[in-house]
Enzyme design. Structure first.
Site, PDB file in Angstrom:
ATOM      1  N   HIS A  72       2.831  -2.829 -22.292  1.00 42.47           N
ATOM      2  CA  HIS A  72       1.398  -2.809 -22.577  1.00 42.47           C
ATOM      3  C   HIS A  72       1.009  -1.434 -23.115  1.00 42.47           C
ATOM      4  O   HIS A  72       1.301  -0.409 -22.509  1.00 42.47           O
ATOM      5  CB  HIS A  72       0.595  -3.115 -21.312  1.00 42.47           C
ATOM      6  CG  HIS A  72       0.511  -4.575 -21.009  1.00 42.47           C
ATOM      7  ND1 HIS A  72      -0.505  -5.127 -20.266  1.00 42.47           N
ATOM      8  CD2 HIS A  72       1.322  -5.608 -21.369  1.00 42.47           C
ATOM      9  CE1 HIS A  72      -0.319  -6.434 -20.171  1.00 42.47           C
ATOM     10  NE2 HIS A  72       0.783  -6.741 -20.828  1.00 42.47           N
ATOM     11  N   TYR A 201     -10.105  -4.621 -16.867  1.00 38.36           N
ATOM     12  CA  TYR A 201     -10.800  -4.072 -15.709  1.00 38.36           C
ATOM     13  C   TYR A 201     -12.294  -4.253 -15.936  1.00 38.36           C
ATOM     14  O   TYR A 201     -12.854  -3.690 -16.881  1.00 38.36           O
ATOM     15  CB  TYR A 201     -10.487  -2.588 -15.546  1.00 38.36           C
ATOM     16  CG  TYR A 201      -9.094  -2.297 -15.035  1.00 38.36           C
ATOM     17  CD1 TYR A 201      -8.887  -1.939 -13.706  1.00 38.36           C
ATOM     18  CD2 TYR A 201      -7.986  -2.375 -15.876  1.00 38.36           C
ATOM     19  CE1 TYR A 201      -7.619  -1.667 -13.225  1.00 38.36           C
ATOM     20  CE2 TYR A 201      -6.712  -2.100 -15.408  1.00 38.36           C
ATOM     21  CZ  TYR A 201      -6.535  -1.751 -14.081  1.00 38.36           C
ATOM     22  OH  TYR A 201      -5.276  -1.478 -13.610  1.00 38.36           O
ATOM     23  N   PRO A 293      -5.256  -0.043  -4.940  1.00 38.29           N
ATOM     24  CA  PRO A 293      -4.459  -0.550  -6.057  1.00 38.29           C
ATOM     25  C   PRO A 293      -5.129  -0.433  -7.423  1.00 38.29           C
ATOM     26  O   PRO A 293      -4.492  -0.752  -8.431  1.00 38.29           O
ATOM     27  CB  PRO A 293      -4.236  -2.023  -5.689  1.00 38.29           C
ATOM     28  CG  PRO A 293      -5.380  -2.365  -4.790  1.00 38.29           C
ATOM     29  CD  PRO A 293      -5.689  -1.120  -4.030  1.00 38.29           C
ATOM     30  N   LYS A 297      -0.817   2.775  -8.797  1.00 44.46           N
ATOM     31  CA  LYS A 297      -0.022   3.979  -8.549  1.00 44.46           C
ATOM     32  C   LYS A 297       0.979   3.853  -7.404  1.00 44.46           C
ATOM     33  O   LYS A 297       1.875   4.685  -7.278  1.00 44.46           O
ATOM     34  CB  LYS A 297      -0.965   5.161  -8.244  1.00 44.46           C
ATOM     35  CG  LYS A 297      -1.735   5.625  -9.468  1.00 44.46           C
ATOM     36  CD  LYS A 297      -0.850   6.442 -10.382  1.00 44.46           C
ATOM     37  CE  LYS A 297      -1.438   6.610 -11.751  1.00 44.46           C
ATOM     38  NZ  LYS A 297      -1.012   5.611 -12.729  1.00 44.46           N
ATOM     39  N   TYR A 385      -3.352   6.884 -16.160  1.00 42.23           N
ATOM     40  CA  TYR A 385      -2.852   5.517 -16.001  1.00 42.23           C
ATOM     41  C   TYR A 385      -1.378   5.427 -16.355  1.00 42.23           C
ATOM     42  O   TYR A 385      -0.601   4.737 -15.667  1.00 42.23           O
ATOM     43  CB  TYR A 385      -3.658   4.565 -16.866  1.00 42.23           C
ATOM     44  CG  TYR A 385      -3.552   3.119 -16.436  1.00 42.23           C
ATOM     45  CD1 TYR A 385      -4.526   2.554 -15.617  1.00 42.23           C
ATOM     46  CD2 TYR A 385      -2.487   2.323 -16.845  1.00 42.23           C
ATOM     47  CE1 TYR A 385      -4.430   1.233 -15.208  1.00 42.23           C
ATOM     48  CE2 TYR A 385      -2.381   1.015 -16.444  1.00 42.23           C
ATOM     49  CZ  TYR A 385      -3.354   0.466 -15.628  1.00 42.23           C
ATOM     50  OH  TYR A 385      -3.245  -0.855 -15.209  1.00 42.23           O
TER      51      TYR A 385
END
Length: 391
Positions: A72, A201, A293, A297, A385
Site C-alpha cells: 500500500h 480512516y 491500534p 504500530k 505511519y
C-alpha cells in the site's frame, strides 16, 4: 536444558528473534505456552511498516509476503464527507507499507524455525524467570506434564502483557506510564472484497471507522464503540448500517456488504514499562509496551525491539563490548515513545470522545484540514505511519 538466548513467546517477535539469531550463528530456544494451531490462527495486526517488511526479507522470511501481501502506497482520510489521500512514497522518499496478517508472518517464521532453527517448544508454559540480575538467568517452564529449567546467557521476554518475564524485574526499579481510552473498536472480518484499494480512516460525528483488509477477498473493518461493548449485541445488519454512515462521502463511493465471519471488541490503551532490561533479561513487544491500534504500530514496535537486541548481541560477540546491550532499553524506548506519540495523535485526531464539545469537534476538523492542505503536516503523518528507524 541450556542455550545462549532463551526466548519466551512464539509470536512474531519471538519467532523473528530466533530467526535473526540463527542467521547470526547464535543458538536459542523458544518456549510457547500455546499449541502451534493457536499461534498460527490468532488474529492480530495486519500492517507491516517498510522497515519490518525489509527485515523479514533480509531474514529469508519475505518470499510469501512479497507474493501474497498487498503493498500500500497510501491511506485515505475521510472527514466532513471529504476524501483525502496521503501518498506515502511521494512524501517519504519511496517508503510504503505492506498488508500481510500477523498469522501469516507467524506461519512463515514457524516453518523456517522448524526446518532450520533451534528448538521451538509449543505447549511449553514459562512459569518464572529466575536470577535475571545475574550472568546465568534461568527460565522455569512446564512441558509435556513436567517442570524443567532452561539455563541461558540471556532471556528475552516476548510473552505479551500477561506473561511472566516482566514480573522478574524488581518493582522498585520500575516506572509504568499508561492511559486507558473510554472507547474500543468493534472489529469484523467479512467475506467480501475490500470497498477501497487502500485503508480508509474516517472521522465522523458518530465516531471513528476504519476500512482495512486481509486479502483481495476478505475485508477487515472497525467501528468505534463505547468501552465495555459486547460484540454480540451488534447484529450484522446494524454493523453494516453504521459503517455505511461513517464512511459516507459526497461522491458516489459505496460500501460493499458481505457475510461477517468474525466479530470482536478491542480495548484501547497506551502502556509503557520502563526499563525494558534488567540484568540479562530483556523485554520486547507487548511485554514492555502497548499502543492503541490506530497507528498500526504494535507488531512493528516488537520487530524494532528484537532487531535492536539481535544487533546488540552480535556487536558484543564481534567486539567484546557490551555497550549496545547496556543501551538496549534506552535505544528501544526512544522509538517506543515516538510510536506512542504517533498513535496518540492518530487516536485523538479521529475518535470522538464521550461528551466531546463542539469546540473539540472543530479542532479535529481543523487538524484534518491542515493535513489535507499542508505538505509538511502530511509528511509528518506519512513518516510516522510508514515507520520510525530501528535503533
Amino acid at each position: 536444558m541450556r542455550t545462549t538466548v532463551g526466548i519466551i513467546g512464539a509470536g512474531p517477535a519471538g519467532l523473528l528473534l530466533a530467526r535473526l539469531l540463527h542467521n547470526a550463528g547464535i543458538d536459542s530456544v523458544v518456549l510457547e505456552s500455546r499449541d502451534r494451531a493457536y499461534v498460527e490462527r490468532r488474529q492480530r495486526a495486519g500492517i507491516l511498516e517498510q522497515g519490518t517488511a525489509d527485515v523479514l526479507r533480509a531474514a529469508g522470511a519475505g518470499q510469501r509476503m512479497d507474493r501474497e501481501g498487498l503493498r500500500h502506497d497510501g491511506i485515505e482520510l475521510r472527514f466532513d464527507r471529504r476524501r483525502h489521500r496521503v501518498d506515502f512514497p511521494a512524501l517519504t522518499g519511496g517508503r510504503s507499507v505492506m498488508v500481510y496478517a500477523q498469522t501469516e508472518v507467524c506461519k512463515d517464521l514457524i516453518a523456517l524455525q522448524l526446518a532450520e532453527g533451534g528448538p521451538l517448544l509449543f505447549e511449553a508454559e514459562a512459569l518464572a524467570v529466575e536470577d535475571a540480575g545475574t550472568d546465568a538467568p534461568r527460565v522455569r517452564f512446564r512441558h509435556e506434564g513436567r517442570e524443567d529449567v532452561l539455563e541461558c546467557a540471556y532471556v528475552v521476554g516476548c510473552d505479551g502483557f500477561w506473561g511472566v518475564a516482566r514480573k522478574a524485574i524488581p518493582a522498585e526499579l520500575v516506572q509504568v506510564f499508561e492511559r486507558t481510552y473510554p472507547f474500543g473498536w468493534l472489529g469484523i472480518l467479512a467475506d467480501v472484497p475490500p470497498s477501497h484499494d487502500e485503508l480508509v480512516y474516517a472521522r465522523h460525528d458518530r465516531g471513528f471507522a476504519l476500512l482495512s483488509m486481509r486479502s483481495p477477498s476478505v475485508s477487515r473493518l472497525y467501528l468505534q464503540v463505547p468501552d465495555g461493548t459486547d460484540a454480540e449485541a451488534w447484529s450484522d445488519e446494524a454493523i453494516w448500517d453504521e459503517l455505511e454512515r461513517r464512511f459516507e462521502t459526497a461522491d458516489d463511493w459505496r460500501l460493499e456488504r458481505g457475510p461477517i465471519t468474525q466479530k470482536s471488541v478491542t480495548p484501547m490503551r497506551s502502556y509503557v514499562h520502563e526499563p525494558m532490561r534488567h540484568g540479562r533479561l530483556f523485554l520486547a513487544g507487548d511485554a514492555a509496551h502497548i499502543v492503541p491500534p490506530t497507528g498500526a504500530k504494535g507488531l512493528n514496535l516488537a520487530v524494532g525491539d528484537v532487531v535492536t537486541f539481535a544487533r546488540a548481541l552480535g556487536h558484543q560477540r564481534e567486539t567484546g563490548s557490551p555497550e549496545l546491550l547496556d543501551a538496549y532499553s534506552e535505544t528501544c524506548l526512544r522509538r517506543v515513545w515516538q510510536a506512542e506519540r504517533f498513535s496518540y495523535d492518530m487516536t485523538t485526531l479521529l475518535h470522538r470522545a464521550p461528551g466531546a464539545t463542539g469546540f473539540e469537534d472543530r479542532l479535529q476538523l481543523a487538524r484534518l484540514a491542515r493535513i489535507a492542505s499542508s505538505r509538511a503536516a502530511e509528511t509528518d503523518l506519512a513518516e510516522g505511519y510508514t515507520g520510525f528507524p530501528f535503533g
